[in-house]
Structures are given as C-alpha cells and as structure tokens.
Design a protein around this motif. Sequence first.
Motif, PDB file in Angstrom:
ATOM      1  N   ARG A 105      10.309  -5.704  -1.918  1.00 54.92           N
ATOM      2  CA  ARG A 105       8.729  -6.178  -2.542  1.00 54.92           C
ATOM      3  C   ARG A 105       7.777  -5.102  -2.555  1.00 54.92           C
ATOM      4  O   ARG A 105       7.006  -5.129  -3.343  1.00 54.92           O
ATOM      5  CB  ARG A 105       8.606  -7.402  -1.536  1.00 54.92           C
ATOM      6  N   ILE A 106       7.836  -4.142  -1.815  1.00 51.72           N
ATOM      7  CA  ILE A 106       6.971  -2.950  -1.724  1.00 51.72           C
ATOM      8  C   ILE A 106       7.049  -1.956  -2.736  1.00 51.72           C
ATOM      9  O   ILE A 106       6.259  -1.089  -3.026  1.00 51.72           O
ATOM     10  CB  ILE A 106       6.577  -2.352  -0.395  1.00 51.72           C
ATOM     11  N   GLY A 107       8.462  -1.973  -3.261  1.00 51.14           N
ATOM     12  CA  GLY A 107       8.883  -1.209  -4.470  1.00 51.14           C
ATOM     13  C   GLY A 107       9.371   0.236  -3.984  1.00 51.14           C
ATOM     14  O   GLY A 107       9.159   1.049  -4.828  1.00 51.14           O
ATOM     15  N   TYR A 108      10.053   0.075  -2.852  1.00 48.81           N
ATOM     16  CA  TYR A 108      10.673   1.320  -2.382  1.00 48.81           C
ATOM     17  C   TYR A 108      12.024   1.846  -3.172  1.00 48.81           C
ATOM     18  O   TYR A 108      12.406   2.969  -3.228  1.00 48.81           O
ATOM     19  CB  TYR A 108      11.069   1.496  -0.981  1.00 48.81           C
ATOM     20  N   GLY A 109      12.555   0.875  -4.035  1.00 48.98           N
ATOM     21  CA  GLY A 109      13.595   1.150  -4.820  1.00 48.98           C
ATOM     22  C   GLY A 109      13.273   1.705  -6.232  1.00 48.98           C
ATOM     23  O   GLY A 109      14.001   2.122  -7.006  1.00 48.98           O
ATOM     24  N   GLU A 110      11.867   1.806  -6.379  1.00 47.36           N
ATOM     25  CA  GLU A 110      11.551   2.055  -7.890  1.00 47.36           C
ATOM     26  C   GLU A 110      11.463   3.693  -7.846  1.00 47.36           C
ATOM     27  O   GLU A 110      11.413   4.299  -9.094  1.00 47.36           O
ATOM     28  CB  GLU A 110      10.248   1.586  -8.299  1.00 47.36           C
ATOM     29  N   LYS A 111      11.033   4.422  -6.901  1.00 46.97           N
ATOM     30  CA  LYS A 111      11.077   6.025  -6.717  1.00 46.97           C
ATOM     31  C   LYS A 111      11.147   6.173  -5.286  1.00 46.97           C
ATOM     32  O   LYS A 111      10.829   5.482  -4.204  1.00 46.97           O
ATOM     33  CB  LYS A 111       9.873   6.312  -7.448  1.00 46.97           C
ATOM     34  N   PRO A 112      11.484   7.470  -5.015  1.00 39.50           N
ATOM     35  CA  PRO A 112      11.376   7.873  -3.431  1.00 39.50           C
ATOM     36  C   PRO A 112      10.080   7.951  -3.041  1.00 39.50           C
ATOM     37  O   PRO A 112       8.867   8.150  -3.497  1.00 39.50           O
ATOM     38  CB  PRO A 112      12.183   9.365  -3.871  1.00 39.50           C
ATOM     39  N   HIS A 113       9.898   7.490  -1.686  1.00 34.23           N
ATOM     40  CA  HIS A 113       8.730   7.395  -0.955  1.00 34.23           C
ATOM     41  C   HIS A 113       8.961   8.402   0.238  1.00 34.23           C
ATOM     42  O   HIS A 113       9.968   8.353   0.881  1.00 34.23           O
ATOM     43  CB  HIS A 113       8.276   5.962  -0.709  1.00 34.23           C
ATOM     44  N   ARG A 114       7.882   8.809   0.646  1.00 36.61           N
ATOM     45  CA  ARG A 114       7.499   9.433   2.013  1.00 36.61           C
ATOM     46  C   ARG A 114       6.657   8.506   2.850  1.00 36.61           C
ATOM     47  O   ARG A 114       5.583   8.422   2.594  1.00 36.61           O
ATOM     48  CB  ARG A 114       7.012  10.841   1.797  1.00 36.61           C
ATOM     49  N   ILE A 115       7.127   8.089   3.941  1.00 39.72           N
ATOM     50  CA  ILE A 115       6.513   6.999   4.701  1.00 39.72           C
ATOM     51  C   ILE A 115       5.803   7.673   6.127  1.00 39.72           C
ATOM     52  O   ILE A 115       6.650   8.169   6.715  1.00 39.72           O
ATOM     53  CB  ILE A 115       7.257   5.748   5.225  1.00 39.72           C
ATOM     54  N   CYS A 174       2.750  -9.954   0.602  1.00 41.27           N
ATOM     55  CA  CYS A 174       2.440  -9.894  -0.928  1.00 41.27           C
ATOM     56  C   CYS A 174       3.242  -9.005  -1.717  1.00 41.27           C
ATOM     57  O   CYS A 174       4.046  -8.269  -1.172  1.00 41.27           O
ATOM     58  CB  CYS A 174       0.872  -9.327  -0.930  1.00 41.27           C
ATOM     59  N   PHE A 175       2.817  -9.027  -3.050  1.00 41.04           N
ATOM     60  CA  PHE A 175       3.621  -8.284  -4.152  1.00 41.04           C
ATOM     61  C   PHE A 175       2.567  -6.939  -4.464  1.00 41.04           C
ATOM     62  O   PHE A 175       1.277  -7.334  -4.669  1.00 41.04           O
ATOM     63  CB  PHE A 175       3.810  -9.005  -5.300  1.00 41.04           C
ATOM     64  N   PRO A 176       2.864  -5.929  -4.790  1.00 41.66           N
ATOM     65  CA  PRO A 176       1.768  -4.887  -5.292  1.00 41.66           C
ATOM     66  C   PRO A 176       1.139  -5.132  -6.398  1.00 41.66           C
ATOM     67  O   PRO A 176       0.235  -4.975  -6.780  1.00 41.66           O
ATOM     68  CB  PRO A 176       2.905  -3.620  -5.616  1.00 41.66           C
ATOM     69  N   SER A 177       1.875  -6.293  -7.263  1.00 37.77           N
ATOM     70  CA  SER A 177       1.031  -6.548  -8.581  1.00 37.77           C
ATOM     71  C   SER A 177       0.185  -7.730  -8.222  1.00 37.77           C
ATOM     72  O   SER A 177      -0.542  -8.062  -9.267  1.00 37.77           O
ATOM     73  CB  SER A 177       2.107  -7.208  -9.193  1.00 37.77           C
ATOM     74  N   ASP A 178      -0.015  -8.360  -7.037  1.00 32.78           N
ATOM     75  CA  ASP A 178      -1.012  -9.441  -6.792  1.00 32.78           C
ATOM     76  C   ASP A 178      -2.575  -8.484  -6.868  1.00 32.78           C
ATOM     77  O   ASP A 178      -2.501  -7.483  -6.362  1.00 32.78           O
ATOM     78  CB  ASP A 178      -0.855  -9.808  -5.261  1.00 32.78           C
ATOM     79  N   PRO A 179      -3.305  -9.338  -7.382  1.00 35.81           N
ATOM     80  CA  PRO A 179      -4.765  -8.636  -7.491  1.00 35.81           C
ATOM     81  C   PRO A 179      -5.278  -8.530  -6.083  1.00 35.81           C
ATOM     82  O   PRO A 179      -4.711  -8.965  -5.068  1.00 35.81           O
ATOM     83  CB  PRO A 179      -5.566  -9.767  -8.081  1.00 35.81           C
TER      84      PRO A 179
END
Length: 587
Positions: A265-275, A391-396
């Motif tokens: 849901r946070i979008g980690y599958g869309e691009k590599p992240h560094r947490i 939440c979703f990142p797309s939520d306002p």
Amino acid sequence: MKMREKNLRSQLRPSLPTAVRSSRERGPCDAELRVLRQRIRQEGVRALPPQVAPLVSPGGVEEVAERRALRVELRVDAGLGAAAGPLRRAGVDRAERSFGDREAVVSVHQGVRKTFSQVKEESGLVAAGLLAAGLEPGDRLGIWGPNSYEWFLTQFAAAKAGLILVNINPAYRPSELEYCLNKVGVKGIVCDEKFKTSDGTFRFRDLYEAGESSHRKRVDELSSKIQFDSACSFQYTSGTTGLPKAAVLSHHQIVNNAYHSIGKRIGYGEKPHRICLSVPLYHCLGCVAGTICGMLYGATCVMPSAGFDPDAIVRPLEREKIASCYGTPTMFVDILNSFRKNPTDLSVISTGIMAGAPCPRDLVTAVNELRMKDLIVMYGMTETSPVTFQCFPSDPPEVRSSTIGFPGDHIEVKVVDESEEIVRAGEAGELLVRGYCNFLGYWDDPEKTREIMTQDRWLRTSDLISIQPDGYGHFIGRIKDMVIRGGENIYPAEIENFFLGHPDVIEAQVFGVPDARMGEEVATWIRKAEGSSLSDTELREWCKGKIAHYKVPRYVLFKDEFPRTVTGKIQKFKMREQTIEELNLKA
C-alpha cells in the motif's frame, strides 16, 4: 554481540487458538476494489469472493502451502474489510535471487553495509551456528540489544533454523529480563557485548564458523519442513497496566502483514526504497514494517544509530538518500525539532510511516516540512501482526491527517456497541478485527487470550473507532481512557489533539480524576515548548469558544516528563495516581 545458553525445563506448545479458514475463489484487483469502495452505501451489502492464498515463512523457507483465505464482506453497517491479490511467501533466498547485489542493510553507527546476497550467505551460516550451539527447532531464542546488523541478521537466521525469536527491550532491567526469559523458557540469548555478565559466552562472529557441514545441510532441509503457520516471534506487550504478556506471531502473519498491509500500500513495489529505521527492531514497527518489508520488496534498511537519536537520524537522510522514514508521533516531534536546527537536503525522501500511538492531525501536517508528501499513518496493535488500517499515498492530505486509513487486504473489521451489536456507519463503538493477522495467542496464558479473542476469532482491540461510509476509520480513543463527567462521555484523544494546535504545547495527555459532584473531572498534563511561559489560565482562556465547556480541563499540570513504559507508551494510570496525590483528591 554475545550468545549464552540458558537451560530451562519449560515445555513447548501451550494450547493456542487455531487459525481461521474459509472458502477459496479469486477476489477483485486493486482497481476493482477502489471502484467498489466508492460505491459503498450506508445500508448496502457487498460481498467479495475469497481467494487462494499461497503462504510460507521468511528466513529462507521456500515451500508453498496453499491455504484458504478469509471471505471478506464490505458491509458498512455490519462490518468492513478488503481483499486484493494473493497472500504471499517470502524468504532470504528469494530476496537474494531477486535483488542480489543491492544493499539490504546499512548500519551507519557500525559502519556496516551488506547486500542481499551477503545477508543470505551469512544468515545461513549463523543459522547453522545456532544449531551447532545446541538449539533445536521450536526452541526460544532471546535477543536483547539495540539496533545493529547482528540483530537484523539474527532475525532471519533464527527463522531459517526454525527457532522462535523472543524480542526483548534492551531497556529492561535485570528483574524484567529475568521475567521475560522465564515466562517463555528461553534456551539461548543473543545480546549486546556490554550486557555480558558472566562467563560461558562466546562472540557472535564465532557462530559463522561454529556450524559444520551437517548443520548447514540441516538448515537447507528445514526450509521445506518449517510450517508457514508455526510460531516465529514472541512480542512482549508493553505492560501499561501490568506484567508484559508474550504475544505469539507466526511466519504467515508477519510476512503477509508486511507485504499487504504495509509495503504494497505504501508503494515499495513501484521502485527501490531506502528506509530509515529510527524505530527499535524489537518492536513490530521495526521488525515487520522494516526488516520484513525490506526483504520482500528489496528495500534497503538503514539504521542510523543504536537507539533513538534525532540528530543521528537527520544527518543520514541526505547522505543515505533516504526515501522513507519511520517513527512514532513522539519521535517525529524530536526529528522535526532537530531538522529545524540543522536543515539538510531532503530531495529524495517522499514517504514514511507514523504509527505506534495516536497520531495528532497537526503533527501529521507539520511533517510536510520533511517533504514526506506521501507519509502514511497506520493503525494496529502487536496482536494483529501489527497493521490493520492504513491510508493510500493517493489519499488527499486531509484524509491522511485525520483518519487511520482503510482496512488492510484480507482483513475483516467491525464496530460494535456495548451489547455486541454492530453499529451503523459513522457511529462509534469498539473495533473488532478478524483475519490472517490475528495472533496465535498469549504464550501459556489461555485466560488472557480468551479475554481478547472471541470464540469465532474476532479480536477485541479495546479502541473506540468509527468507520465512515467510505470505509475509512477514525480513532476516538481507548475505551478504558474515556472520562465520564456528569454523564457526559469525554474522549481524551480529541482534547489532546486540540491542545497540540497551541503553538506552545509540545505534548498533551488527558485523563480523568475523581470528583465528588461530577464523578470525574478532566485533568491534563502539558509539556511546553522550550522557553514558553504558558500558564494554566492562559490555556483555559485559549479553549473558550473552541471546544465544549465540559471538555476544558479543570486541572492543568505542566510537566517536563511523562511516565512511560520502556517501549515509550504513556502510562496514564500513573499520571492519574500522581495527580490525585499532588492535588490531594479523594479517589
């Protein structure tokens, strides 16, 4: 790090509740779910067909066990849930094949950097070493220390060896540590070198070479024998009202929670992240939302310091190109203050997680200064592995700052009144949760398990929640924290959030104290901003016309520190006791 054996006679396997099962079909995809979510009506009933659920554990286990997933109903006046995509399997071996030479973990304070390939190799060696040290699958292995590469590695090595990792807060004192070890029958413990108190220990590095070929072969064999729903982690609850309880979580629960309720849901599958893991690894926010998410999605876990240090967190945000930062509300207050004093380049960061305690709206909005435009507020508890709403990142921004989000995939939720009847949409009541995420139970404590879990596997959260017709939840407060003043129900979380809107208030905690006439009166502890001269009279005057008169605290006490558990959770019962004593009130 050190490891020493502790031989105890405790037997494995107390009686724990069985997992819920139901029918199997395919469910809707995310797009269909979003369309359906928009069409929910207050009186409407929508049923989503259940799904096939391939499952397996982390730590190198690669065998798939198919299991029936829960049927999820979207019925706002009777319960709510979401299902999208199959449940997951995960493993260090799979991560190595997918992400190879990408950095898996960075321990800034140790100067350690390891790739997914290196983690796979070293976790296997440590797993073999643990078996060579005399541990057997099903044994409890304690881990007691601050954030470190050794902690990170031990989590996956223990899973490979079929051990149950017992997460122990490094702030525990000897008596608390002894209680935790004896409670679950720990057989060995991995600890920081400074905690060494006796001989009979050996260096963590020695585990790399302790295992022989027979032990390494056994680790490989265990990858197809460890069951996906076996216990893999004990998480001690914070003990805000008593001794900590050991919540038992399985591979199945934490892997799928990390995949569906957090990373996807946070979008980690869309691009590599560094947490940036500013949270402790012994806590679910660190070892599920952090390390397991990283292994599933190929995200790099960056540990800036051994313990929480806001200055040490702000510095690596630029150097390590951090894209996501985790923290509790209190942590983000300190991180913001540190950033304001020493600004740094935040061109990469875009998201993060705020969780672990109620998240004030003003604070969620203020975090925009850190350029975390897609910051996610999550809701959950240790016993739900841990996340149930997000939440979703797309939520306002106004949705992400005022709600706890939408229920996670494959999770059912409902809100009930005191008669156990399901309330209508928008009405408040106790939140109950059901799904793969519900823990196996409290170790060797069936009575406490029955108190929190109904016979049909609904888990009682003891939280007051309302769910709106669009499915989003609103946190109102803890049931036990509610103040009843002259027949009026007052929810402390509402007043606490209100006080945080005052520029001189850093932290506020509201609770009830006894009163002969009203039954209870509202009291608040306030932590003021540095250099503030705010008085109780000024604070009450500021309240006029903004909140109902009966919500304005009768007693205002300014404090520099609040009583907390070792995990940082507020202990309101101690505040209440101290206030009664200080003001000479009659309990």
